[in-house]
Write an enzyme that holds these catalytic residues in place. Structure first.
Site, mmCIF file in Angstrom:
data_model
loop_
_atom_site.group_PDB
_atom_site.id
_atom_site.type_symbol
_atom_site.label_atom_id
_atom_site.label_comp_id
_atom_site.label_asym_id
_atom_site.label_seq_id
_atom_site.Cartn_x
_atom_site.Cartn_y
_atom_site.Cartn_z
ATOM 1 N N CYS A 2 0.855 -1.175 0.000
ATOM 2 C CA CYS A 2 0.000 0.000 0.000
ATOM 3 C C CYS A 2 0.898 1.234 0.000
ATOM 4 O O CYS A 2 1.958 1.249 0.632
ATOM 5 C CB CYS A 2 -0.931 0.091 1.199
ATOM 6 S SG CYS A 2 -2.075 -1.278 1.317
ATOM 7 N N ARG A 27 3.558 -0.222 -5.003
ATOM 8 C CA ARG A 27 3.334 -0.753 -3.656
ATOM 9 C C ARG A 27 1.992 -1.461 -3.529
ATOM 10 O O ARG A 27 1.690 -2.048 -2.488
ATOM 11 C CB ARG A 27 3.393 0.387 -2.635
ATOM 12 C CG ARG A 27 4.705 1.136 -2.639
ATOM 13 C CD ARG A 27 4.681 2.227 -1.605
ATOM 14 N NE ARG A 27 4.670 1.686 -0.274
ATOM 15 C CZ ARG A 27 5.746 1.343 0.410
ATOM 16 N NH1 ARG A 27 6.941 1.515 -0.127
ATOM 17 N NH2 ARG A 27 5.656 0.838 1.611
ATOM 18 N N TRP A 71 -2.962 -2.624 -1.617
ATOM 19 C CA TRP A 71 -2.704 -4.042 -1.835
ATOM 20 C C TRP A 71 -3.458 -4.746 -0.715
ATOM 21 O O TRP A 71 -3.093 -4.646 0.448
ATOM 22 C CB TRP A 71 -1.201 -4.337 -1.755
ATOM 23 C CG TRP A 71 -0.839 -5.737 -2.142
ATOM 24 C CD1 TRP A 71 -0.553 -6.199 -3.388
ATOM 25 C CD2 TRP A 71 -0.678 -6.862 -1.259
ATOM 26 N NE1 TRP A 71 -0.247 -7.536 -3.345
ATOM 27 C CE2 TRP A 71 -0.321 -7.961 -2.054
ATOM 28 C CE3 TRP A 71 -0.826 -7.044 0.120
ATOM 29 C CZ2 TRP A 71 -0.098 -9.234 -1.526
ATOM 30 C CZ3 TRP A 71 -0.601 -8.301 0.650
ATOM 31 C CH2 TRP A 71 -0.237 -9.379 -0.170
ATOM 32 N N ASN A 97 -1.072 2.270 5.903
ATOM 33 C CA ASN A 97 -0.296 1.158 5.342
ATOM 34 C C ASN A 97 0.210 0.341 6.511
ATOM 35 O O ASN A 97 0.830 0.894 7.423
ATOM 36 C CB ASN A 97 0.879 1.724 4.525
ATOM 37 C CG ASN A 97 1.885 0.651 4.156
ATOM 38 O OD1 ASN A 97 1.525 -0.498 3.941
ATOM 39 N ND2 ASN A 97 3.153 1.024 4.082
ATOM 40 N N GLY A 98 -0.079 -0.950 6.504
ATOM 41 C CA GLY A 98 0.346 -1.809 7.610
ATOM 42 C C GLY A 98 -0.777 -2.744 7.986
ATOM 43 O O GLY A 98 -1.745 -2.910 7.225
ATOM 44 N N GLU A 467 15.967 -17.525 -10.660
ATOM 45 C CA GLU A 467 15.597 -16.132 -10.921
ATOM 46 C C GLU A 467 14.930 -15.987 -12.297
ATOM 47 O O GLU A 467 13.951 -15.252 -12.450
ATOM 48 C CB GLU A 467 16.843 -15.237 -10.802
ATOM 49 C CG GLU A 467 16.646 -13.770 -11.125
ATOM 50 C CD GLU A 467 15.607 -13.059 -10.236
ATOM 51 O OE1 GLU A 467 15.152 -13.638 -9.250
ATOM 52 O OE2 GLU A 467 15.239 -11.934 -10.595
ATOM 53 N N LYS A 471 11.225 -14.505 -12.737
ATOM 54 C CA LYS A 471 10.917 -13.344 -13.585
ATOM 55 C C LYS A 471 9.839 -13.712 -14.599
ATOM 56 O O LYS A 471 8.900 -12.968 -14.804
ATOM 57 C CB LYS A 471 12.156 -12.883 -14.361
ATOM 58 C CG LYS A 471 13.147 -11.993 -13.702
ATOM 59 C CD LYS A 471 12.709 -10.680 -13.166
ATOM 60 C CE LYS A 471 12.108 -10.815 -11.810
ATOM 61 N NZ LYS A 471 12.944 -10.635 -10.678
ATOM 62 N N GLU A 474 6.300 -14.164 -12.906
ATOM 63 C CA GLU A 474 5.626 -12.996 -12.337
ATOM 64 C C GLU A 474 5.182 -11.992 -13.386
ATOM 65 O O GLU A 474 4.150 -11.346 -13.208
ATOM 66 C CB GLU A 474 6.443 -12.331 -11.228
ATOM 67 C CG GLU A 474 7.668 -11.587 -11.661
ATOM 68 C CD GLU A 474 8.411 -10.971 -10.475
ATOM 69 O OE1 GLU A 474 7.785 -10.408 -9.589
ATOM 70 O OE2 GLU A 474 9.656 -11.072 -10.461
ATOM 71 N N HIS A 490 14.879 -36.291 -11.112
ATOM 72 C CA HIS A 490 14.356 -36.868 -9.869
ATOM 73 C C HIS A 490 12.890 -36.507 -9.667
ATOM 74 O O HIS A 490 12.450 -36.295 -8.537
ATOM 75 C CB HIS A 490 15.194 -36.384 -8.675
ATOM 76 C CG HIS A 490 16.617 -36.833 -8.750
ATOM 77 N ND1 HIS A 490 16.994 -38.148 -8.650
ATOM 78 C CD2 HIS A 490 17.760 -36.136 -8.959
ATOM 79 C CE1 HIS A 490 18.315 -38.242 -8.778
ATOM 80 N NE2 HIS A 490 18.803 -37.027 -8.976
ATOM 81 N N LYS A 589 5.447 -4.241 -4.762
ATOM 82 C CA LYS A 589 6.902 -4.244 -4.737
ATOM 83 C C LYS A 589 7.472 -4.392 -3.337
ATOM 84 O O LYS A 589 8.398 -5.143 -3.108
ATOM 85 C CB LYS A 589 7.436 -2.953 -5.364
ATOM 86 C CG LYS A 589 8.935 -2.967 -5.481
ATOM 87 C CD LYS A 589 9.405 -2.329 -6.723
ATOM 88 C CE LYS A 589 10.864 -2.628 -6.972
ATOM 89 N NZ LYS A 589 11.069 -3.929 -7.596
HETATM 90 C C1 F6R Z 1 10.628 -10.349 -7.617
HETATM 91 C C2 F6R Z 1 10.727 -9.427 -6.506
HETATM 92 C C3 F6R Z 1 10.521 -9.947 -5.130
HETATM 93 C C4 F6R Z 1 11.469 -9.234 -4.144
HETATM 94 C C5 F6R Z 1 11.142 -9.665 -2.712
HETATM 95 C C6 F6R Z 1 12.109 -9.098 -1.712
HETATM 96 O O1 F6R Z 1 10.890 -9.735 -8.832
HETATM 97 O O2 F6R Z 1 10.946 -8.258 -6.687
HETATM 98 O O3 F6R Z 1 10.678 -11.316 -5.080
HETATM 99 O O4 F6R Z 1 12.779 -9.568 -4.466
HETATM 100 O O5 F6R Z 1 9.846 -9.250 -2.396
HETATM 101 O O6 F6R Z 1 12.122 -7.707 -1.739
HETATM 102 P P1 F6R Z 1 13.292 -6.862 -1.092
HETATM 103 O O7 F6R Z 1 14.526 -7.136 -1.844
HETATM 104 O O8 F6R Z 1 12.829 -5.452 -1.207
HETATM 105 O O9 F6R Z 1 13.409 -7.318 0.333
#
Ligand code: F6R
Length: 594
Positions: A2, A27, A71, A97-98, A467, A471, A474, A490, A589
């Site tokens: 949020c 956010r 969110w 937010n929280g 990774e 990517k 998502e 396996h 994010k």
């Molecule tokens: C994926 C992504 C998330 C963040 C995760 C940790 O693309 O961005 O998986 O890596 O939420 O976020 P931080 O690094 O901000 O702790």
């Protein structure tokens, strides 16, 4: 999660609030709303994105207001659950937010005294509580309400007829932007960069009174001066600058990001500035914890440190470690978090500190909560990362890890010089991957029609496979899984076939032979195969259906090069499928809830 904003000053608040909110959508973006403050309060909110709400509204006059982009945690995305929330009289409005963990108990009590609730949110208890305490002084009513609250919050409260914002934080980020006869409040710096670079970071427990002419911060009831900081990020950093998506812009920024991050660690005479002083135990007994993409950086960090420094490293998922993790005595702890606000990562930091560890943080956000909890901080210089999918921040984390490891590397001086030289040349190598964008886009176009994709790698490229899969899933919504190449047989082999392509990272190191064997086994199961191979190793790539050719680098640095290629693959697959790349469904994010 949020994003909240507040404005008070000499401009019309409505366009300012929408502009700030549009910068905070990373956010959360399942609904949004604003409240304009005057003699009465006008709330406009809906289950739509910020642009849509902005377009739908006529101009509403007012020189102050608050806004929110959500969110969902408590209650589905809906108009009723969108913020701001009001009390029964409609004269008090709050954005939050929280998570208020004791909200149900408070809500039951408020209902028993006649309060009527309009949403399923935890937040709505706040305006009702404030109403119950309000006797003409908003600040006092907020303070008394917060004393009843358990959980985390960053809030802005307003009351009709009083030209002021009352803001407070605990375990959720909140900044105040200082302007000329105007002031701003926001969850994060990019929201206010169009207006000011002067920022005050609030601390947990702070309550601030913000008017057009000033800011007064109190901690435990006593006045306190919080230092003002000048933000180095520019407005352009938080804009798309002609790119269709932030994700593509941020992928393309990576050569610069590597350069900027390296500049941080290389002293003028070209020697390594040691980020881990050897006197403090160096990199021995290192425990690294992180979430998501940052966790993948941590896994690569393990390979980097073990290979260069030859000491074992333990890596933990912060979300698991908080419940089950043991802290080995004498651990040196490192937490990696781009935002510096991830709830699980922050909890890990606190647990490590309670266990007596000195905690080092790698973070991208100056003034973030992680930077304040940590004993030492290494800042990455990625600039603001707006796209929800992490790209440039990940690469800058790897650069920080290389730089942590190199001064301790157990290699002769000549090898060390060569490694440092290669590290300096990494921006040019990454640029070569970017220059190959059109070819990678073609691979992505073909991949986009599938529903399941496997990524495989070995050694340091195993986390790269994780990774690459993260990517892809998502941003394109294609189901993707990353595997250590040797593990595929396996179990997952049962899923291979013409409809399950495999992306195989074929490094030119001691894992190369074994990887070729894996590729042959996969080919025999008829899965379409894309190999990521280095220049000079094209022949090996020929056993795949197609190959993405990447520049040859010292194998220690191959995760950087291969990841950039996989970022482009994910981006273009998502684009082919018409996905909302920068704001994937259900994500946000900064994951500030556990
Ligand atoms: C994926 C992504 C998330 C963040 C995760 C940790 O693309 O961005 O998986 O890596 O939420 O976020 P931080 O690094 O901000 O702790």
């Amino acid at each position: 999660m949020c994003g909240i904003v507040g404005y008070i000053g000499r401009r019309q608040a409505q366009p300012v609030l929408f502009n700030c909110l549009s910068k905070l959508e990373y956010r959360g973006y399942d609904s949004c709303g604003i409240a304009l403050l005057g003699d009465s309060i006008q709330v406009c909110k809906d289950e739509v994105r910020v642009k849509a709400l902005e377009k739908a509204l006529p101009p509403i006059a007012g020189l102050a207001g608050i806004g929110h982009t959500r969110w969902a945690t408590h209650g589905e995305p809906s108009r009723a659950n969108a913020h701001p929330h009001c009390d029964c009289t409609g004269r008090i409005a709050v954005v939050h937010n929280g998570v208020i963990s004791n909200f149900q108990r408070l809500k039951d009590k408020l209902i028993s005294t006649g309060h009527v609730f309009a949403s399923e949110t935890d937040t709505e208890v706040l305006p009702h509580l404030i109403e119950s305490y309000y006797q003409g002084d908003l600040e006092e009513a907020v303070e008394r309400s917060l004393a009843d609250i358990e959980g985390s919050y960053a809030i802005i409260a307003v009351v009709a007829g009083e030209a002021k914002l009352v803001v407070a934080r605990k375990d959720s980020p909140l900044i105040i932007g200082i302007g000329d006869r105007e002031n701003f409040v926001a969850s994060d710096v990019p929201a206010i960069l169009d207006y000011t670079s002067r920022v005050v970071y609030l601390e947990d427990g702070d309550i601030a009174l913000v008017t057009a002419d000033g800011v007064r911060v109190r901690e435990n009831g006593a006045r306190i001066d919080r230092a003002e900081h000048l933000i180095q990020w520019s407005v352009a950093d938080a804009q798309k600058s002609g790119y269709e998506h932030f994700m593509l812009k941020e992928i393309h920024e990576q050569p610069r990001v590597i350069r900027d991050t390296l500049r941080e660690y290389i002293s003028a005479d070209g020697l390594a500035a040691e980020v881990i002083p050897s006197g403090e135990g160096g990199l021995e007994n290192m425990l690294i914890a992180a979430c998501g993409t940052s966790y993948h950086a941590a896994l690569i960090g393990k390979y980097i440190i073990e290979q260069l420094v030859r000491v074992p490293v333990k890596v933990e998922l912060a979300s698991e470690f908080n419940y089950c993790g043991q802290v080995p005595p004498g651990s040196n702890a490192l937490v990696i978090t781009q935002s510096g606000e991830t709830a699980d990562a922050l909890k890990t930091m606190k647990k490590l500190k309670e266990a007596g560890c000195q905690v080092l943080a790698i973070t991208n956000v100056v003034g973030s909560t992680a930077s304040r909890i940590a004993d030492h901080v290494i800042y990455t210089r990625a600039g603001p990362e707006i796209s929800v999918a992490a790209t440039k921040s990940f690469i800058s984390q790897l650069v920080a890890l290389y730089w942590m490891a190199l001064p301790h590397a157990r290699v002769d001086l000549r090898t060390l010089d060569e490694l440092i030289m290669e590290l300096r040349q990494l921006p040019a190598r990454v640029q070569e991957v970017l220059d190959n964008e059109a070819a990678i886009r073609e691979h992505a176009r073909r991949l986009a029609r599938f529903n399941d994709v496997f990524f495989i790698g070995r050694g340091a490229n195993y986390p790269v496979a994780l990774e690459g899969a993260l990517k892809l899933k998502e941003v394109s919504y294609i189901h993707a899984e990353g595997y250590a190449a040797g593990e595929l047989k396996h179990g997952p082999f049962a899923l291979l076939g013409a409809e399950a392509p495999v992306v195989a990272i074929l490094a030119s190191d001691h894992t190369g032979e074994a990887m070729l064997t894996s590729i042959k086994e996969i080919r025999a199961r008829k899965s379409p195969l894309i190999a990521v191979v280095e220049e000079g190793n094209e022949a090996a790539g020929e056993i795949a259906d197609s190959a993405i050719i990447v520049p040859r680098v010292n194998q220690v640095f191959s995760p950087v090069i291969n990841t950039v290629a996989l970022q482009l693959l994910a981006y273009y697959a998502a684009r082919e499928r018409g996905c909302p790349i920068d704001f994937p469904r259900n994500l946000a994010k900064s994951v500030t809830v556990e």
